[in-house]
Design a protein around this motif. Structure first.
Motif: not given
Length: 74
Positions: A24-50
């Motif tokens: 949901l947050a990625a969709h909101i960012l995309s709608y707000s003009g953010f690009e190249d949205i790249d999930p760190s671990h879309p299925l869970g896992g350590k992501d270092g806070g990002r």
């Protein structure tokens, strides 16, 4: 009867897990003009806070998402 506050209620009482909240947050960012949205671990896992990295106007950004159940103080 149609609820006019359904979106507000669903966001306030979030019952989904972390992955749907990141989506949901990625969709909101995309709608707000953010690009190249790249999930760190879309299925869970350590992501270092990002949860994702992205860019806007050529500048890098980091996305981190947390939807608590019920209202919490910041």
């Amino acid at each position: 009867m149609t609820r006019t506050d359904e979106t507000w209620f669903r966001l306030l009482q979030w019952t989904q897990g972390q992955a749907p909240s990141e989506r949901l947050a990625a969709h909101i960012l995309s709608y707000s003009g953010f690009e190249d949205i790249d999930p760190s671990h879309p299925l869970g896992g350590k992501d270092g806070g990002r949860d994702a990295s992205c860019s806007k106007a050529g500048r890098p950004w980091i996305m981190a998402v947390y939807f608590p159940r019920d209202q919490k103080t910041f």
